[in-house]
Write an enzyme that holds these catalytic residues in place. Structure first.
Site, PDB file in Angstrom:
ATOM      1  N   GLU A  39       7.178  79.512 -28.738  1.00 51.91           N
ATOM      2  CA  GLU A  39       8.620  79.615 -28.974  1.00 51.91           C
ATOM      3  C   GLU A  39       8.883  80.730 -29.990  1.00 51.91           C
ATOM      4  OE1 GLU A  39      12.290  79.738 -28.903  1.00 51.91           O
ATOM      5  OE2 GLU A  39      11.483  78.100 -27.661  1.00 51.91           O
ATOM      6  N   ASP A  62      15.851  80.754 -20.880  1.00 49.19           N
ATOM      7  CA  ASP A  62      17.118  81.484 -21.035  1.00 49.19           C
ATOM      8  C   ASP A  62      17.546  82.020 -19.672  1.00 49.19           C
ATOM      9  OD1 ASP A  62      19.180  83.313 -21.661  1.00 49.19           O
ATOM     10  OD2 ASP A  62      18.352  83.589 -23.669  1.00 49.19           O
ATOM     11  N   LYS A  75      24.410  87.097 -17.080  1.00 49.69           N
ATOM     12  CA  LYS A  75      25.097  88.336 -16.712  1.00 49.69           C
ATOM     13  C   LYS A  75      24.213  89.171 -15.786  1.00 49.69           C
ATOM     14  CE  LYS A  75      27.861  88.595 -20.923  1.00 49.69           C
ATOM     15  NZ  LYS A  75      28.214  89.395 -22.124  1.00 49.69           N
ATOM     16  N   ARG A 103      17.388  69.084 -25.096  1.00 49.18           N
ATOM     17  CA  ARG A 103      18.777  69.287 -25.507  1.00 49.18           C
ATOM     18  C   ARG A 103      19.507  70.232 -24.558  1.00 49.18           C
ATOM     19  NH1 ARG A 103      18.420  71.663 -31.330  1.00 49.18           N
ATOM     20  NH2 ARG A 103      16.945  69.924 -31.418  1.00 49.18           N
ATOM     21  N   GLU A 161      18.989  70.457 -21.276  1.00 50.63           N
ATOM     22  CA  GLU A 161      19.372  69.685 -20.101  1.00 50.63           C
ATOM     23  C   GLU A 161      20.554  68.776 -20.428  1.00 50.63           C
ATOM     24  OE1 GLU A 161      17.706  66.310 -16.995  1.00 50.63           O
ATOM     25  OE2 GLU A 161      16.386  67.112 -18.551  1.00 50.63           O
TER      26      GLU A 161
END
Length: 228
Positions: free
Chosen positions: A84, A133, A137, A208, A210
């Site tokens: 992470e 992520d 866009k 969190r 989901e």
């Protein structure tokens, strides 16, 4: 034939050509407690080398650590590696490691692709990429993590019959993920009916991200693949 292990120079050169698949690394300034965790606890659990005496599971992008910590607590005989780059998420997990006395978690607080290139062939027994992520866009779609490049590396490091779990609440991302898997014969999608990807398995705790998708009315896809 095993792939030759890359050198640090090889990894650095490839990283320079890759687009970042994540946004910011830090939110607000660390509190004294968080700084302690980063300075004192992280060095004790930072991934250095693979533990050969037990199975290893890998979570790429563990976010706030809900899933990583649940799996570590419920499968204490398995070594968990969590990747992470967002430092606030890392300190949340460090806090839980110290508070709960967890001894089967190693952390890589950076881009998972760097770690993947260092892992030996067929060394990971299960992998998770949960709600990465989505880069919604159109001009940012090329930054999405799950694609052919990641799948090639996962195919190399996963053991035969290893399981790869991927979750997303973005329908377009799920579609492009499945298209990428169609071009990677090393993986076999395990779904036989719609319920197999529409219903989250009991040993797949909610994150969190989901939970946010549920609140906002988006349905999630739970994709499970086997390394053949």
């Amino acid at each position: 034939m095993p792939h030759p292990k890359p050198t640090q120079d090889d990894i650095h050169e490839q990283a320079l050509t890759e687009l970042r698949s994540f946004g910011r690394r830090r939110g607000r300034k660390f509190s004294p407690r968080q700084q302690h965790l980063w300075d004192e606890v992280l060095p004790q659990v930072r991934f250095i080398e693979l533990q050969r005496d037990r199975d290893t599971w890998l979570e790429i992008g563990f976010g706030g650590g809900e899933h990583l910590l649940w799996q570590a607590a419920h499968t204490p005989t398995v070594n968990m590696i969590g990747c992470e780059p967002f430092e606030d998420g890392v300190v949340k997990v460090l806090d839980a490691i110290e508070a709960q006395g967890l001894r089967n978690i190693q952390l890589h607080p950076d881009d998972a692709r760097d770690l993947l290139r260092l892992l030996p062939d067929q060394s990971i027994a299960r992998a998770f990429v949960l709600f990465p992520d989505p880069w919604p866009k159109r001009r940012h779609v090329k930054r999405r993590l799950v694609g052919s490049g990641l799948l090639r590396e996962l195919a190399r490091v996963l053991k035969q019959d290893a399981e790869l779990r991927i979750g997303t609440d973005i329908a377009d991302y799920a579609r492009t993920m499945l298209m990428a898997f169609q071009s990677e014969p090393a993986f076999q999608w395990q779904a036989e009916r719609p319920q197999d990807w529409q219903i989250r398995p009991q040993d797949w705790p909610q994150t969190r991200y989901e939970d946010k998708a549920v609140r906002e009315g988006r349905r999630s896809a739970y994709l499970i693949f086997r390394r053949v």
